[in-house]
Each structure stands twice: as structure tokens, then as C-alpha cells.
Design a protein around this motif. Structure first.
Motif, PDB file in Angstrom:
ATOM      1  N   LEU A 263     -11.766   3.923   3.568  1.00  0.00           N
ATOM      2  CA  LEU A 263     -12.574   2.666   3.406  1.00  0.00           C
ATOM      3  C   LEU A 263     -12.534   1.700   2.518  1.00  0.00           C
ATOM      4  N   GLY A 264     -12.029   2.120   1.144  1.00  0.00           N
ATOM      5  CA  GLY A 264     -11.782   1.210   0.094  1.00  0.00           C
ATOM      6  C   GLY A 264     -10.416   0.581   0.115  1.00  0.00           C
ATOM      7  N   ASN A 265      -9.490   0.979   0.729  1.00  0.00           N
ATOM      8  CA  ASN A 265      -8.227   0.251   0.998  1.00  0.00           C
ATOM      9  C   ASN A 265      -8.777  -0.624   2.013  1.00  0.00           C
ATOM     10  N   TYR A 266      -9.503  -0.340   3.054  1.00  0.00           N
ATOM     11  CA  TYR A 266      -9.618  -1.280   4.261  1.00  0.00           C
ATOM     12  C   TYR A 266     -10.429  -2.523   3.708  1.00  0.00           C
TER      13      TYR A 266
ATOM     14  N   LYS B  13     -14.242  -3.210  -5.255  1.00  0.00           N
ATOM     15  CA  LYS B  13     -14.200  -2.009  -5.628  1.00  0.00           C
ATOM     16  C   LYS B  13     -15.254  -1.093  -4.688  1.00  0.00           C
ATOM     17  N   ILE B  14     -14.926  -0.362  -3.912  1.00  0.00           N
ATOM     18  CA  ILE B  14     -15.557   0.464  -2.852  1.00  0.00           C
ATOM     19  C   ILE B  14     -15.822   1.730  -3.899  1.00  0.00           C
ATOM     20  N   LEU B  15     -17.025   2.434  -3.874  1.00  0.00           N
ATOM     21  CA  LEU B  15     -17.388   3.427  -5.111  1.00  0.00           C
ATOM     22  C   LEU B  15     -17.213   4.678  -3.964  1.00  0.00           C
TER      23      LEU B  15
ATOM     24  N   LYS C 254     -14.323   4.818  -8.204  1.00  0.00           N
ATOM     25  CA  LYS C 254     -13.947   4.196  -7.063  1.00  0.00           C
ATOM     26  C   LYS C 254     -13.592   5.057  -5.961  1.00  0.00           C
ATOM     27  N   MET C 255     -13.751   4.871  -4.982  1.00  0.00           N
ATOM     28  CA  MET C 255     -13.397   5.517  -3.728  1.00  0.00           C
ATOM     29  C   MET C 255     -11.749   5.810  -3.769  1.00  0.00           C
ATOM     30  N   SER C 256     -11.239   6.903  -3.641  1.00  0.00           N
ATOM     31  CA  SER C 256      -9.736   7.007  -4.081  1.00  0.00           C
ATOM     32  C   SER C 256      -9.059   8.248  -3.166  1.00  0.00           C
TER      33      SER C 256
ATOM     34  N   ILE D 281       0.885  -1.341  -0.089  1.00  0.00           N
ATOM     35  CA  ILE D 281      -0.037   0.064  -0.049  1.00  0.00           C
ATOM     36  C   ILE D 281       0.853   1.022  -0.074  1.00  0.00           C
ATOM     37  N   GLN D 282       0.451   2.391  -0.791  1.00  0.00           N
ATOM     38  CA  GLN D 282       1.378   3.521  -0.902  1.00  0.00           C
ATOM     39  C   GLN D 282       1.250   4.511   0.376  1.00  0.00           C
ATOM     40  N   PRO D 283       2.221   5.152   0.817  1.00  0.00           N
ATOM     41  CA  PRO D 283       1.967   6.049   1.882  1.00  0.00           C
ATOM     42  C   PRO D 283       1.746   7.453   1.403  1.00  0.00           C
TER      43      PRO D 283
ATOM     44  N   VAL E  93      -5.674  -7.807  -3.166  1.00  0.00           N
ATOM     45  CA  VAL E  93      -5.614  -6.709  -3.620  1.00  0.00           C
ATOM     46  C   VAL E  93      -7.170  -6.171  -3.972  1.00  0.00           C
ATOM     47  N   GLY E  94      -7.431  -5.026  -4.386  1.00  0.00           N
ATOM     48  CA  GLY E  94      -8.592  -4.719  -4.774  1.00  0.00           C
ATOM     49  C   GLY E  94      -8.542  -4.818  -6.214  1.00  0.00           C
ATOM     50  N   GLU E  95      -9.845  -4.680  -6.796  1.00  0.00           N
ATOM     51  CA  GLU E  95      -9.905  -4.653  -8.232  1.00  0.00           C
ATOM     52  C   GLU E  95      -9.112  -4.046  -9.217  1.00  0.00           C
ATOM     53  N   ASP E  96      -8.839  -2.715  -8.685  1.00  0.00           N
ATOM     54  CA  ASP E  96      -7.975  -1.880  -9.685  1.00  0.00           C
ATOM     55  C   ASP E  96      -6.792  -2.252  -9.767  1.00  0.00           C
ATOM     56  N   GLN E  97      -6.037  -3.460  -9.046  1.00  0.00           N
ATOM     57  CA  GLN E  97      -4.886  -4.000  -9.287  1.00  0.00           C
ATOM     58  C   GLN E  97      -4.775  -5.175 -10.280  1.00  0.00           C
TER      59      GLN E  97
ATOM     60  N   ASP F  28       7.124   2.903 -15.083  1.00  0.00           N
ATOM     61  CA  ASP F  28       7.657   1.915 -14.745  1.00  0.00           C
ATOM     62  C   ASP F  28       7.089   1.079 -13.532  1.00  0.00           C
ATOM     63  N   TYR F  29       6.099   1.735 -12.943  1.00  0.00           N
ATOM     64  CA  TYR F  29       5.622   1.608 -11.671  1.00  0.00           C
ATOM     65  C   TYR F  29       5.092   0.053 -11.663  1.00  0.00           C
ATOM     66  N   PRO F  30       4.632  -0.522 -12.572  1.00  0.00           N
ATOM     67  CA  PRO F  30       4.148  -1.869 -12.457  1.00  0.00           C
ATOM     68  C   PRO F  30       5.057  -2.921 -12.439  1.00  0.00           C
TER      69      PRO F  30
ATOM     70  N   LEU G 170       8.119  -2.367 -10.902  1.00  0.00           N
ATOM     71  CA  LEU G 170       8.472  -2.262  -9.479  1.00  0.00           C
ATOM     72  C   LEU G 170       7.667  -3.286  -8.589  1.00  0.00           C
ATOM     73  N   GLN G 171       6.197  -3.016  -8.904  1.00  0.00           N
ATOM     74  CA  GLN G 171       5.272  -4.070  -8.210  1.00  0.00           C
ATOM     75  C   GLN G 171       5.563  -5.332  -8.407  1.00  0.00           C
ATOM     76  N   ALA G 172       5.868  -5.639  -9.744  1.00  0.00           N
ATOM     77  CA  ALA G 172       6.115  -7.211  -9.913  1.00  0.00           C
ATOM     78  C   ALA G 172       7.177  -7.572  -9.136  1.00  0.00           C
ATOM     79  N   ALA G 173       8.254  -6.738  -9.193  1.00  0.00           N
ATOM     80  CA  ALA G 173       9.295  -7.422  -8.336  1.00  0.00           C
ATOM     81  C   ALA G 173       9.070  -7.359  -7.053  1.00  0.00           C
ATOM     82  N   ASP G 174       8.189  -6.343  -6.308  1.00  0.00           N
ATOM     83  CA  ASP G 174       7.636  -6.640  -4.833  1.00  0.00           C
ATOM     84  C   ASP G 174       7.222  -7.996  -4.492  1.00  0.00           C
ATOM     85  N   ILE G 175       6.382  -8.401  -5.449  1.00  0.00           N
ATOM     86  CA  ILE G 175       5.604  -9.782  -5.232  1.00  0.00           C
ATOM     87  C   ILE G 175       6.561 -10.938  -5.706  1.00  0.00           C
TER      88      ILE G 175
HETATM   89  P1  TYM Z   1      -2.945   1.325  -3.307  1.00  0.00           P
HETATM   90  O1  TYM Z   1      -1.998   2.044  -2.314  1.00  0.00           O
HETATM   91  O2  TYM Z   1      -3.541   2.669  -4.122  1.00  0.00           O
HETATM   92  O3  TYM Z   1      -4.199   0.739  -2.538  1.00  0.00           O
HETATM   93  C1  TYM Z   1      -3.860  -0.175  -1.628  1.00  0.00           C
HETATM   94  C2  TYM Z   1      -4.827  -1.261  -1.593  1.00  0.00           C
HETATM   95  O4  TYM Z   1      -6.222  -0.850  -1.493  1.00  0.00           O
HETATM   96  C3  TYM Z   1      -7.189  -1.305  -2.661  1.00  0.00           C
HETATM   97  N1  TYM Z   1      -8.213  -0.194  -3.111  1.00  0.00           N
HETATM   98  C4  TYM Z   1      -9.342  -0.375  -3.077  1.00  0.00           C
HETATM   99  N2  TYM Z   1     -10.158  -1.753  -2.873  1.00  0.00           N
HETATM  100  C5  TYM Z   1     -11.304  -1.489  -2.875  1.00  0.00           C
HETATM  101  N3  TYM Z   1     -11.987  -0.220  -3.493  1.00  0.00           N
HETATM  102  C6  TYM Z   1     -11.421   0.858  -3.587  1.00  0.00           C
HETATM  103  N4  TYM Z   1     -12.099   1.955  -3.856  1.00  0.00           N
HETATM  104  C7  TYM Z   1      -9.849   0.823  -3.381  1.00  0.00           C
HETATM  105  N5  TYM Z   1      -8.946   1.633  -3.762  1.00  0.00           N
HETATM  106  C8  TYM Z   1      -7.756   0.953  -3.195  1.00  0.00           C
HETATM  107  C9  TYM Z   1      -6.061  -1.605  -3.514  1.00  0.00           C
HETATM  108  O5  TYM Z   1      -6.706  -2.311  -4.949  1.00  0.00           O
HETATM  109  C10 TYM Z   1      -4.850  -2.094  -3.066  1.00  0.00           C
HETATM  110  O6  TYM Z   1      -4.917  -3.223  -2.875  1.00  0.00           O
HETATM  111  N6  TYM Z   1       0.164  -0.515  -6.505  1.00  0.00           N
HETATM  112  C11 TYM Z   1      -0.571  -0.759  -5.293  1.00  0.00           C
HETATM  113  C12 TYM Z   1       0.534  -0.997  -4.075  1.00  0.00           C
HETATM  114  C13 TYM Z   1       1.367  -1.823  -4.634  1.00  0.00           C
HETATM  115  C14 TYM Z   1       1.328  -3.471  -4.394  1.00  0.00           C
HETATM  116  C15 TYM Z   1       2.536  -4.042  -4.635  1.00  0.00           C
HETATM  117  C16 TYM Z   1       0.065  -4.263  -4.271  1.00  0.00           C
HETATM  118  C17 TYM Z   1       2.695  -1.902  -4.590  1.00  0.00           C
HETATM  119  N7  TYM Z   1       3.301  -3.046  -4.733  1.00  0.00           N
HETATM  120  C18 TYM Z   1       2.742  -5.550  -4.651  1.00  0.00           C
HETATM  121  C19 TYM Z   1       0.392  -5.686  -4.013  1.00  0.00           C
HETATM  122  C20 TYM Z   1       1.472  -6.185  -4.453  1.00  0.00           C
HETATM  123  C21 TYM Z   1      -1.410   0.503  -4.959  1.00  0.00           C
HETATM  124  O7  TYM Z   1      -1.087   1.624  -5.513  1.00  0.00           O
HETATM  125  O8  TYM Z   1      -2.133   0.194  -3.937  1.00  0.00           O
END
Ligand code: TYM
Length: 330
Positions: free
Chosen positions: A16-19, A184-186, A194-196, A8-10, A145-149, A126-128, A130-135
Motif C-alpha cells: 500500500l505504501g508503494n501504491y 510516507k505510509i507507516l 515506513k511500510m516496507s 519501482i523495484q521488482p 516518488v514517496g518521501e524516502d526518495q 552506486d545505486y543512486p 543509476l537512479q539519476a541515469a534513469d531520470i
Molecule cells: P521502491 O521500489 O522502493 O518504491 C517504489 C515507490 O514507492 C514509494 N514508497 C512509498 N511511498 C509511501 N510510503 C511508503 N511506505 C513507501 N514505500 C515505498 C517509493 O518512494 C517509490 O516512489 N529507488 C527507487 C526506484 C527507482 C526510481 C528510479 C524511482 C529506481 N530508479 C528513478 C524514481 C526515479 C526504489 O527503490 O523505489
């Protein structure tokens, strides 16, 4: 044992979507699987960040993750930049991923459409990778993860398969774990989005730290669907969203909630969502405030996490360097 990784990004505050889409599942996964959770500060700087704010946000996010129930004895919680092997692997994967597939990422396309493509950082493009490397560096089987990933996870799988085909079996090909409900919380003001964190309508986003008055207000003014029935169905996105939020806050199933709202109106639903949410957030907010009172302890936990994570990451990197044909250092 199944291995889990997510990040998750700081940037901005946790909402609530993240949660609902991710963090609640991180908490349950830590009891069943070997779980690694990463605060992705390297991803955060793909868009401009103010350094002092980024540092504070990283600590805040660690406190939030502990407050929602991550237990350092049950999972490995760490900061991405504390394990530099992520960026080492990202470079190698950069040489496996293609320009064409990164260009197709919708997140990049959206950004390039909003501002001039020429102004988007190379890191953002190139962000994706780095994300692949994380995993892949943790040989993760499962990525909650949520739908957006989803698209980023598909890319990760493609990169892993291509690397394995070229250099021999090296990486586990991970599976996304996207929840059936709440992926995907709206946005409460715009049920088409999506909630963002970066929402243009702050009223549409509930932060975990929102006070009871703010929560009550945001729910009260939430957009609803036409009609009167209170049902979770695709033609009622706003009501489904509110029911999903209430379900998570109270632990009641969607069908029980639908039953309890039969012959009742939207105002009743909103009142119960606000009450349920306030009661749900209160203990999280108390723990969060307590944890932030002792930043040194959070730092200690993050250090333990980074040490544990780095051991795994270093072992993967040794194998990768060998596979790609680098001369070992004497
Ligand atoms: P980030 O920081 O945007 O969001 C963290 C997590 O919250 C989920 N999320 C949601 N789920 C449901 N409804 C929503 N409205 C909503 N908004 C956000 C995201 O799907 C995510 O699971 N690229 C990632 C971070 C990342 C990552 C990774 C994730 C970096 N490396 C490796 C998994 C594996 C991101 O920006 O998440």
C-alpha cells in the motif's frame, strides 16, 4: 509537454505504501504528461536475488502496474535492463558524482550500519547514480516518488547541474513530485517506520494481493495512538496513517472522514478501513489475476515500451557522448 519518469523495484510484492506514495500518482500523471515508468531490475540486483524469482517478480510487477491502472497506450512501461543505455549513462555519471556524496546517502548508511560496510556491494553503493541515469536519460521534468526518495532526487539534481556546468547544458534538472498526503505510509505495527517490502513485521505491511481475511486481520491488530480522538495530526501518526489509507480507498477527503468519525471509536475506524480496503483491492486483484493468465501479452506490452523508451534514451546518449568528447564510431 511535461515529461515524467519514475521507477519501482521488482523485489517483494507491491504494498500500500508503494501504491499511495507513488503508483496512484503514476496513473493520474499518465493522462496529463508524457510518462515513462520503469521496472528497475538492475537496481534489484544490488542485493542478492534468486534469478528465477527475479524473472517471475518482474512479470508479476508488470501485471500489478497494469492492474492498478497504467495503460500502455497512455504511458511507456518498460523493464530497465531492456534499455541498456541506462547503464551506459550511469558509468558516465559515475565520473561526475563523488564518493563523498554517495557516502552521505542515508539508504547506504543504514545498510552499512546493519551489515558490515565491507560486505555491501559496489552496486548498492552506486545505486543512486543509476537512479539519476534513469531520470536524466529521459530528460524528465517531474519524478513522482514517496518521501524516502527525496535524497536520491536531490543527488540527481546535483549531478545534472554539475554535468551541465562542466559540459554545457545537456540535462533537464528534474523536480521531485512528492505528494502532500501519503508520501510516507507507516508500518501498521510500528508507526515510527515506513511500510516496507523488507519489513521485519509482515503484519505491518499490506500487500495489494492480500486476501480479504488477511487485510481484515492486519487492520484489526494495527497499532493505534493513545487517546480516543480520530484526527489526522502529527501527534497521532498511527491514526493519521489509517485515515490516509481509508481516504485513498474510498476517495473521501481526510476532513470529511474526521467529521464522520467524530464521537466514534478506534474499533469503528478499523472496521471501515478494513471494509474500504477490501472493496478497493478486489477489482485490482481480479485484473491482476486476469493479466497474469496471459504472460505473453504482458511481454508484448513491455517490448513496445522498451522500444519507445530506447529511442529517447539513445538520442540523449548521442548528445552525452559528444559532450564528453568521445570519438564517434565510423
Ligand atoms: P521502491 O521500489 O522502493 O518504491 C517504489 C515507490 O514507492 C514509494 N514508497 C512509498 N511511498 C509511501 N510510503 C511508503 N511506505 C513507501 N514505500 C515505498 C517509493 O518512494 C517509490 O516512489 N529507488 C527507487 C526506484 C527507482 C526510481 C528510479 C524511482 C529506481 N530508479 C528513478 C524514481 C526515479 C526504489 O527503490 O523505489
Amino acid at each position: 509537454m511535461t515529461r515524467v519518469l519514475s521507477g519501482i523495484q521488482p523485489t517483494g510484492e507491491v504494498h500500500l505504501g508503494n501504491y499511495i506514495g507513488a503508483l496512484q500518482h503514476w496513473v493520474t500523471d499518465q493522462y496529463e504528461h508524457e510518462s515513462y515508468y520503469c521496472i528497475v531490475d538492475l537496481h534489484a540486483i544490488t542485493t542478492p536475488q534468486e534469478p528465477e524469482r527475479l524473472r517471475a517478480a518482474t512479470l508479476d510487477l508488470a501485471a500489478t502496474l497494469l492492474a492498478v491502472g497504467l495503460e500502455p497506450d497512455r504511458c511507456t512501461l518498460f523493464v530497465q535492463s531492456h534499455v541498456p543505455e541506462h547503464t551506459e549513462l550511469a558509468w558516465i555519471l559515475n565520473c561526475v558524482a563523488t564518493f563523498g556524496e554517495l557516502r552521505r546517502m542515508t539508504q547506504f548508511k543504514d545498510k552499512a550500519a546493519k551489515q558490515r560496510e565491507a560486505g555491501v556491494s559496489v552496486g548498492y553503493f552506486d545505486y543512486p547514480v543509476l537512479q539519476a541515469a534513469d531520470i536524466l536519460i529521459y530528460q524528465a521534468d517531474r519524478v513522482p516518488v514517496g518521501e524516502d526518495q527525496r535524497q536520491h532526487l536531490e543527488l540527481t539534481r546535483n549531478i545534472a547541474q554539475r554535468f551541465n556546468a562542466r559540459f554545457g547544458d545537456t540535462f533537464i534538472v528534474p523536480e521531485p513530485a512528492i505528494p502532500k498526503v501519503g508520501a510516507k505510509i507507516l508500518d501498521l505495527q510500528n508507526p515510527l517506520a515506513k511500510m516496507s517490502k523488507s519489513a521485519d513485521s509482515p503484519q505491518g505491511t499490506i500487500k495489494l494481493t492480500d486476501s480479504r481475511d488477511v487485510v481484515a486481520k492486519k487492520i484489526k491488530v494495527a497499532v493505534t495512538d493513545s487517546g480516543r480522538e480520530i484526527l489526522a495530526s502529527p501527534d497521532k501518526p498511527a491514526i493519521t496513517n489509517l485515515l490516509t489509507i481509508l481516504s485513498v480507498a474510498t476517495g473521501k477527503s481526510l476532513s470529511d472522514l474526521e467529521d464522520s468519525f467524530r464521537d466514534r471509536g478506534y474499533a469503528d475506524l478499523k472496521r471501515e478501513v478494513a471494509e474500504g480496503l477490501i472493496a478497493f483491492l478486489e477489482p485490482i486483484q481480479e485484473r491482476y489475476a486476469e493479466l497474469l493468465g496471459d504472460p505473453a501479452e504482458i511481454g508484448r506490452q513491455l517490448e513496445i515500451g522498451a522500444t519507445k523508451a530506447q529511442k529517447v534514451a539513445q538520442a540523449t546518449m548521442a548528445g552525452v557522448y559528444d559532450r564528453v568528447g568521445f570519438l564517434p564510431r565510423k
